[in-house]
Structures are given as structure tokens and as C-alpha cells.
Motif scaffolding. Sequence first.
Motif, PDB file in Angstrom:
ATOM      1  N   MET A 109       0.934  -1.224  -0.030  1.00 30.89           N
ATOM      2  CA  MET A 109       0.008   0.101   0.074  1.00 30.89           C
ATOM      3  C   MET A 109       0.727   1.405  -0.048  1.00 30.89           C
ATOM      4  O   MET A 109       0.691   2.125  -0.561  1.00 30.89           O
ATOM      5  N   ASP A 110       1.856   1.206   0.811  1.00 28.98           N
ATOM      6  CA  ASP A 110       2.836   2.401   0.932  1.00 28.98           C
ATOM      7  C   ASP A 110       3.409   2.458  -0.441  1.00 28.98           C
ATOM      8  O   ASP A 110       3.571   3.809  -0.950  1.00 28.98           O
ATOM      9  N   ILE A 111       3.824   1.677  -1.250  1.00 28.09           N
ATOM     10  CA  ILE A 111       4.471   1.789  -2.543  1.00 28.09           C
ATOM     11  C   ILE A 111       3.411   2.114  -3.493  1.00 28.09           C
ATOM     12  O   ILE A 111       3.523   3.156  -4.107  1.00 28.09           O
ATOM     13  N   GLU A 112       2.075   1.811  -3.501  1.00 23.93           N
ATOM     14  CA  GLU A 112       1.001   2.233  -4.303  1.00 23.93           C
ATOM     15  C   GLU A 112       0.938   3.767  -3.913  1.00 23.93           C
ATOM     16  O   GLU A 112       0.698   4.525  -4.727  1.00 23.93           O
ATOM     17  N   MET A 113       0.605   3.980  -2.801  1.00 22.59           N
ATOM     18  CA  MET A 113       0.641   5.684  -2.548  1.00 22.59           C
ATOM     19  C   MET A 113       1.904   6.382  -2.845  1.00 22.59           C
ATOM     20  O   MET A 113       1.429   7.463  -3.210  1.00 22.59           O
ATOM     21  N   GLN A 114       2.861   5.782  -2.864  1.00 25.44           N
ATOM     22  CA  GLN A 114       4.317   6.641  -3.179  1.00 25.44           C
ATOM     23  C   GLN A 114       4.106   7.160  -4.642  1.00 25.44           C
ATOM     24  O   GLN A 114       4.391   8.133  -5.249  1.00 25.44           O
ATOM     25  N   SER A 115       3.414   5.979  -5.497  1.00 31.15           N
ATOM     26  CA  SER A 115       3.400   6.322  -6.976  1.00 31.15           C
ATOM     27  C   SER A 115       2.263   7.293  -7.374  1.00 31.15           C
ATOM     28  O   SER A 115       2.395   8.009  -8.187  1.00 31.15           O
ATOM     29  N   MET A 116       1.446   7.414  -6.126  1.00 31.83           N
ATOM     30  CA  MET A 116       0.243   8.319  -6.550  1.00 31.83           C
ATOM     31  C   MET A 116       0.835   9.796  -6.383  1.00 31.83           C
ATOM     32  O   MET A 116       0.529  10.763  -6.924  1.00 31.83           O
ATOM     33  N   TYR A 117       1.695   9.895  -5.228  1.00 31.70           N
ATOM     34  CA  TYR A 117       2.545  11.080  -4.809  1.00 31.70           C
ATOM     35  C   TYR A 117       3.619  11.414  -6.019  1.00 31.70           C
ATOM     36  O   TYR A 117       3.404  12.678  -6.725  1.00 31.70           O
ATOM     37  N   ASP A 118       4.152  10.565  -6.313  1.00 34.12           N
ATOM     38  CA  ASP A 118       5.102  10.928  -7.449  1.00 34.12           C
ATOM     39  C   ASP A 118       4.490  11.315  -8.852  1.00 34.12           C
ATOM     40  O   ASP A 118       5.039  12.256  -9.554  1.00 34.12           O
ATOM     41  N   ASN A 119       3.198  10.767  -9.096  1.00 35.96           N
ATOM     42  CA  ASN A 119       2.681  11.070 -10.585  1.00 35.96           C
ATOM     43  C   ASN A 119       1.822  12.249 -10.407  1.00 35.96           C
ATOM     44  O   ASN A 119       1.007  12.576 -11.236  1.00 35.96           O
ATOM     45  N   GLN A 120       1.548  12.824  -8.865  1.00 37.54           N
ATOM     46  CA  GLN A 120       0.645  13.969  -8.731  1.00 37.54           C
ATOM     47  C   GLN A 120      -0.567  13.885  -9.331  1.00 37.54           C
ATOM     48  O   GLN A 120      -1.046  14.455  -9.917  1.00 37.54           O
ATOM     49  N   VAL A 121      -1.195  12.720  -8.777  1.00 32.78           N
ATOM     50  CA  VAL A 121      -2.263  12.273  -9.154  1.00 32.78           C
ATOM     51  C   VAL A 121      -3.584  13.046  -8.705  1.00 32.78           C
ATOM     52  O   VAL A 121      -4.617  13.187  -9.549  1.00 32.78           O
ATOM     53  N   TRP A 122      -3.228  13.831  -7.716  1.00 32.89           N
ATOM     54  CA  TRP A 122      -4.581  14.518  -7.134  1.00 32.89           C
ATOM     55  C   TRP A 122      -4.153  15.761  -6.334  1.00 32.89           C
ATOM     56  O   TRP A 122      -2.896  15.759  -5.953  1.00 32.89           O
TER      57      TRP A 122
END
Length: 272
Positions: free
Chosen positions: A1-14
Motif C-alpha cells: 500500500m505504501d508503494i502504491e501511495m508513493q506512486s500516487m504522490y510521485d505522479n501527482q495524481v490529485w
Amino acid sequence: MDIEMQSMYDNQVWDLVDLPPNSKAVGSKWILKKKTDMDGNVHTFKARLVAKGFTQTQGIDYEETFSPVAMTKSIRILIAIAAYHDYEIWQMDVKTAFLNGHLNEDVYMVQPEGFVDPKYPDKVCKLKKSIYGLKRASRSWNLHFDEKIIEYGFIKNEDEPCVYMKTSGSTVVFLILYVDDILLIGNHLPVLKDVKSWLSKCFAMKDLGEAAYILGIKIYRDISKQLISLSQSAYIDKVVKRFSMQDAKKGRHMALSLTNLIVLVRIRRLKG
């Protein structure tokens, strides 16, 4: 989950914002699954954050949703061509593919369970990128990929929109896209490497080297005989276990033999 959330932050999803009046936020949830290799063995425990897209309303949260994928028969045909001409077959995987798609609508999502910002617990996520589960996620990704690969010089097949070709003199390269799985087939190593380099600049990619497993199909290659055998043994094992028929050895072996025979006959017909 931490890895998935980090990808969200890195890609500036929201961005976290206050929910506008008369607007609604779609829910979010975690999907947990086990990814298996070509032999059916678990090699990754995957956590995927998805939006509850079923709560979206057409005309308000989204418009067109259709997204094409390469047909299995197209993949088989091109693999047969590669066997006949002794082409290279390489495979790549797009990491978090859907996050590359851009949204044209205003879509709001509740903060993910377990990762609510303690400073802004009442805010919602205003999505800037497509996220898995949204009605248009697959469509947005496909349009963005199509734009980038055509920019590089590939031509899209009119009858098979997820098969692309690039030629220059005697050099030919085929690219097959199935959601986030990519097969590169060609006869010129430097050009194939350039294509991989271009894709890696455009998207976060995983280079899987020579193709060995695609869509549940094992790829066995005998270069000396210019033959390729495709096997769906892992898929067949999964099916027989589902129906409690794992002890029916004879039926399984017949199914495997028939699968491989059909592929080899097709290749030999092409060569003949």
C-alpha cells in the motif's frame, strides 16, 4: 500500500480540495491480489488503489469509455510471423499505466482508507490523472499512449488499433499493446533498443527482456528450427482446479496437447 501511495504522490495524481457545492465524491477502495509467474507461482503481493467508478454519472463525471485492446489472434499471428522470419520478440510492462492518462472532467474522490491526511481529514481528492476504477481510466491511458507512439513514427493498424508498425527500408518493428503489456517484434536490434528507450522516456517502464509469458500464455522458442510454441498450461491448471478436476490428468494433457498442436499447425501453414 505504501508503494502504491508513493506512486500516487510521485505522479501527482490529485490535489486535496474542499468538495464544491452540488458535487459528489466517488469512493475509493483497496484491491489486494497475488500476481503469478508463467508457472502459476506467486511472485508479487499487489495492492492497487481504485476509485468506485460505478458511482459516476455519464455526462457529468465522464463521457466516452471505450478502449481497445489487441486481440489474442493478432498476437498469435505476429508471433507466428516472428517465428518464420526469425524476428526478435521483446516484452515491456508499463508501471501504473492508467496514471498516465489525463482527465478532461472534474472528478472528486474520497481520501484512501488508511491514508487520510490528518491535517485535512474533511478534504477530498480532486483527480488530475486517471486512476484505476474510473469509467474513463482505460480510455484516457489508451489515447495518451496512442499519441506518444505515433509521435515516434509508428503507424496504427486500421483494423487492429492496438497494433502499430514502423518501417524504414528493410527494417520493420511491430508493437502490440494489451492494456499495459507491450510486445516489441522486429528485425533490427538498434531500432528495437531505440523504441524501448523512447518508451522509457515517456512512461515508467519495466523491461522484461525476451518475451516468455503474455496474457497467461507461455512462449517457448526454438530458434534453430524457427518454431515457437505457445502453452496455456498455467491457465488450464487454474480452470481444472476451479472445477475440482485436478486429478483428471488425461483430460488436462489432452487440452495441453491440443493447444500446442493448434499453434504449431498455424505456424507451419504460414511457412508453407
